[in-house]
Design a protein around this motif. Structure first.
Motif, PDB file in Angstrom:
ATOM      1  N   THR A 609       0.854  -1.173   0.000  1.00  0.00           N
ATOM      2  CA  THR A 609       0.000   0.000   0.000  1.00  0.00           C
ATOM      3  C   THR A 609       0.900   1.236   0.000  1.00  0.00           C
ATOM      4  N   GLY A 610       0.284   2.378  -0.099  1.00  0.00           N
ATOM      5  CA  GLY A 610       1.060   3.617   0.036  1.00  0.00           C
ATOM      6  C   GLY A 610       1.511   3.865   1.459  1.00  0.00           C
ATOM      7  N   ARG A 611       0.900   3.121   2.401  1.00  0.00           N
ATOM      8  CA  ARG A 611       1.268   3.252   3.804  1.00  0.00           C
ATOM      9  C   ARG A 611       1.508   1.866   4.413  1.00  0.00           C
ATOM     10  N   PRO A 612       2.536   1.176   3.938  1.00  0.00           N
ATOM     11  CA  PRO A 612       2.806  -0.168   4.451  1.00  0.00           C
ATOM     12  C   PRO A 612       3.264  -0.123   5.902  1.00  0.00           C
ATOM     13  N   LEU A 613       2.997  -1.213   6.618  1.00  0.00           N
ATOM     14  CA  LEU A 613       3.405  -1.286   8.019  1.00  0.00           C
ATOM     15  C   LEU A 613       4.915  -1.383   8.157  1.00  0.00           C
ATOM     16  N   GLY A 614       5.553  -1.988   7.185  1.00  0.00           N
ATOM     17  CA  GLY A 614       7.019  -2.040   7.192  1.00  0.00           C
ATOM     18  C   GLY A 614       7.573  -3.004   8.210  1.00  0.00           C
ATOM     19  N   ASN A 615       8.650  -2.609   8.886  1.00  0.00           N
ATOM     20  CA  ASN A 615       9.377  -3.513   9.778  1.00  0.00           C
ATOM     21  C   ASN A 615       8.851  -3.532  11.205  1.00  0.00           C
ATOM     22  N   THR A 616       7.711  -2.924  11.440  1.00  0.00           N
ATOM     23  CA  THR A 616       7.148  -2.908  12.793  1.00  0.00           C
ATOM     24  C   THR A 616       6.014  -3.923  12.919  1.00  0.00           C
TER      25      THR A 616
END
Length: 762
Positions: A609-616
């Protein structure tokens, strides 16, 4: 073999005496054209009619209602008729009593084996072994053909990412690449590239198309998706089966772009025939034509014309073609050219099967006695089943079990031989299936004391259990109270060294019309399992299921979980082989197991998404794409599966960091067996296209190899990457590869983290 290239001497049958006589068959095109020239309109329409066998019984075929229609040339084929004796009787009516003596097709849902039953298709896919999968289809064709069947309604290649849908059990999981390889293997196994053989049968790819994406996971429901998603994520296995030479295709129940697939001309003609070059015939699913009335597409005459005009050739059970096409032709709602084309395709299939050469080709009683449910076939089924099992957890190496001491086998699925074959096992002799308790007693040997208790019923709700144990797959519900059942189980559990808990779904809790909203093990069994865990004895959960289940509690409390799916007629023996270490588990998941039903649809090849959760991951972060009440990641990812041994991946590298469109590069990795057992590992390669003209998945499976490593052995596994592996359908539905940077991951599951990169240049 290409029949259209030459003539040959064949055997026909005398109408009066039923004796063989030598005749000459012309090349296919000429033969079929001459036959069609002799056919009346009613006889042509009759070839498009596929009824079920109805009231036909051995010795009474001539007096059945279906027999009258066959004599009048109003039937092109039959399905759901079993045994070579019955089939020979019915074929005799067609070739000796009908005017033109056109033989019938005989179809059956030979989905994952015939009498020798293999794991349900979802389980079979978890072998990741195309040779084994092809072999299972070949054995199924051998047995079915020996018993008179010449057409199977398989393979089911629908991609599904929603385990609420019961028919996920019939498919090969969530991934288009893996599904395509399996589709090809199944078609080859059934047809063997030569339909002239008497042990090969016509395959039927289903359900075309997109059936696995039904809304809310509810069977027969609407499907609505973009065409770019169709082409990239759902169409590939159908196309792979067509490219492999599948002789027939079955239409799906769902609608596509607002038009049911059975009447969808874009799907059946533009895509299937014009784009993919399909040359076989299309059959509806059961009553697919009249069901379009409920969709709101018109009356029976209207929907029958809609189906024929769309490119459907055979009407299964609906009798819309049989009863309305003549009128539609008179009213110019269909053309004679469309009817003729449909008839031609069906007669072509009969010609290719050699039925005009010998209509009794599949009616050899000796074959039926000598080739069905043989010891050799059962042994192969046992070996294949053992490789389909997926070890999900093995804390403190509870498994493999020792062939000594006392084992308590507890649970409603422990002594349930009727359920071992799973759903869609219509030819299975359930009385001959091997239950888990029987398999454990056989494999454990004389030095092991095996105790048994049911422990609980399938569910507290008797009415639910009745719905979940249809078609003779009873669990023999126990009328004792839940407390009494539990007390008996705890008594033997406390006498044991280890507990094997046989729990999960019954066979008919998955499959057609078995959609579920609650994906957990039924509460009665959950309560039993937690009581067993509280004894302090080691517990092995042997999980029976036709779909991914929500297993968060089980994963947190049970030291070992072996997912066995429904492993076929030899299930009990195969499961025991793995439990005791005679076979090292090597299955890998082909569907993602969610933590919660609320995560569905969940699959590994999702997009960012444009706002991925990433490494958290695992921590809530406001204004990122995550849940308030649940983690994003699944419980068990696609490609996951443990072994009794361990494997180390090292030295991942590419032959070059640049690749031209007309070139290739290789990716390699070293795999070392670092554990204490010989074992098999499925090495998986994934790619990521970092920048595209349309958004691209985070990972895509592009290769896999199943290798065997002895204890301490090291092997280098190499994959070749070409531009074909990097292609996708863009927004114009062009199949292209685009220059740019790609990442390559190789690992033991879709969670693979080791990666290297290369650049694709023109």
């Amino acid at each position: 073999m290409n029949y259209s290239a030459f003539c040959f001497s064949v055997f026909g049958y005398s109408q009066k005496k039923g004796t063989k006589k030598s005749v000459t068959i012309k090349p296919k095109t000429e033969f079929v054209a001459e036959l069609m020239a002799k056919m009346t309109l009613d006889e042509k329409i009759g070839q498009l009619n596929l009824p079920t066998s109805g009231d036909i019984t051995t010795g009474a075929a001539n007096s059945s209602d279906v027999a009258k229609n066959i004599e009048e040339g109003k039937v092109g084929g039959l399905f759901n008729i079993k045994s070579v004796e019955k089939i020979k009787e019915v074929q005799k009516i067609a070739v000796e009593k009908s005017r033109l003596k056109i033989p019938l097709l005989f179809g059956m849902d030979v989905i994952h084996g015939y009498e020798t039953t293999f794991p349900i298709p979802l389980g079979l896919s978890c072998t990741w072994d195309m040779k084994l999968i092809e072999r299972s289809a070949q054995i199924a064709a051998q047995e079915a053909s020996a018993d008179g069947i010449n057409w199977t309604f398989s393979p089911m290649v629908d991609i599904s990412r929603d385990p609420r849908w019961g028919r996920v059990s019939e498919g090969s999981g969530e991934d288009a690449f893996l599904g395509s390889q399996i589709a090809k293997a199944m078609v080859k196994g059934y047809q063997q590239d030569d339909l002239s053989k008497n042990n090969s049968i016509l395959s039927c790819v289903k359900h075309f198309a997109l059936y696995g994406a039904s809304e809310a996971g509810r069977d027969y429901n609407t499907v609505d998706m973009s065409r770019i998603k169709m082409y990239n994520d759902y169409f590939p296995p159908y196309k792979a089966a067509v490219d492999a030479g599948a002789g027939s295709v079955m239409a799906s129940f769902n609608e596509i772009d607002g038009i049911p697939a059975t009447g969808n001309k874009w799907l059946m003609t533009e895509v299937l025939r014009n784009e993919w070059g399909f040359k076989g015939f299309v059959v509806t699913d059961y009553t697919g034509i009249p069901e379009m009335i409920a969709h709101g597409m018109g009356d029976l005459q209207t929907v029958s014309a809609l189906a024929l005009n769309a490119g459907v050739e055979m009407d299964m059970v609906g009798e819309g073609f049989l009863t309305t096409l003549k009128k539609s032709l008179e009213e110019n709602k269909v053309s004679i050219e469309e009817i003729d084309n449909a008839v031609r395709l069906i007669l072509n299939a009969k010609y290719d099967l050699g039925l005009f050469q010998d209509p009794y080709k599949y009616c050899d009683v000796k074959r039926a006695k000598n080739e069905v449910f043989t010891s050799a076939n059962r042994l192969e089924a046992r070996k294949i089943a053992s490789q389909s099992l997926v070890l999900l957890k093995n804390e403190k190496q509870v498994l493999p079990l020792k062939k000594s001491g006392t084992i308590a086998v507890i649970g409603p699925l422990a002594d349930a031989k009727e359920n071992m074959a799973g759903t869609w096992s219509v030819a299975t002799n359930m009385d001959k299936s091997i239950s888990l308790i029987a398999g454990i007693i056989e494999v454990a040997g004389n030095e092991t004391n095996v105790l048994y208790a049911k422990g609980s019923n399938l569910d507290y709700d008797a009415s639910f259990e009745e719905k979940a144990t249809m078609f003779g797959k009873t669990l023999h519900r126990d009328d004792r109270t839940a407390a009494a059942l539990l007390a008996e189980a705890l008594k033997i559990a406390n006498q044991s060294d280890v507990i094997v808990a046989a729990l999960g779904e019954s066979a008919e809790m998955s499959g057609e019309s078995s959609s579920r909203t609650n994906l957990q093990i039924p509460q009665a069994q959950k309560d039993l399992l937690q009581a067993l865990v509280k004894t302090g004895k080691p517990v092995v959960l042997v999980l029976f299921t036709g779909r991914p289940l929500v297993l968060v509690q089980e994963n947190e409390t049970v030291p070992a979980i072996l997912n066995t799916w429904f492993a076929g007629s030899e299930a009990g023996s195969a499961i025991a082989d793995v439990l005791f270490g005679d076979e090292n588990p090597s299955g890998k998941l082909t569907t993602t197991f969610p933590r919660s039903a609320g995560q569905i649809p969940i699959y590994y090849s999702h997009k960012n998404t444009g706002r991925p959760l990433g490494n958290t991951e695992g921590k809530f972060e406001k204004f990122k794409s995550n849940y308030i009440d649940e983690r994003n990641e699944p419980l068990f990812p696609f490609g996951f599966g443990l072994s009794y041994t361990t494997f180390d991946y090292s030295n991942l590298k590419l032959s070059s960091d640049k690749m031209k469109f007309d070139g290739k590069i290789s990716a390699s990795v070293d795999i070392t067996n670092t554990g204490n057992y010989d074992g098999k590992e499925v090495v998986q390669l994934y790619t990521r296209d970092l920048v595209g003209s349309v958004t691209r998945p985070l990972k895509e499976l592009k290769g896999f190899q199943k290798i065997t490593l002895k204890k301490g052995e090291k092997k280098t596994v190499t994959f070749e990457i070409s531009v074909e592996d990097l292609k996708f359908y863009n927004s114009d539905l062009e199949f292209v590869a685009e220059p740019g940077l790609f990442e390559v991951y190789i690992g033991t599951s879709s969670d693979a983290e080791k990666k290297v990169s290369f650049e694709l240049n023109k």
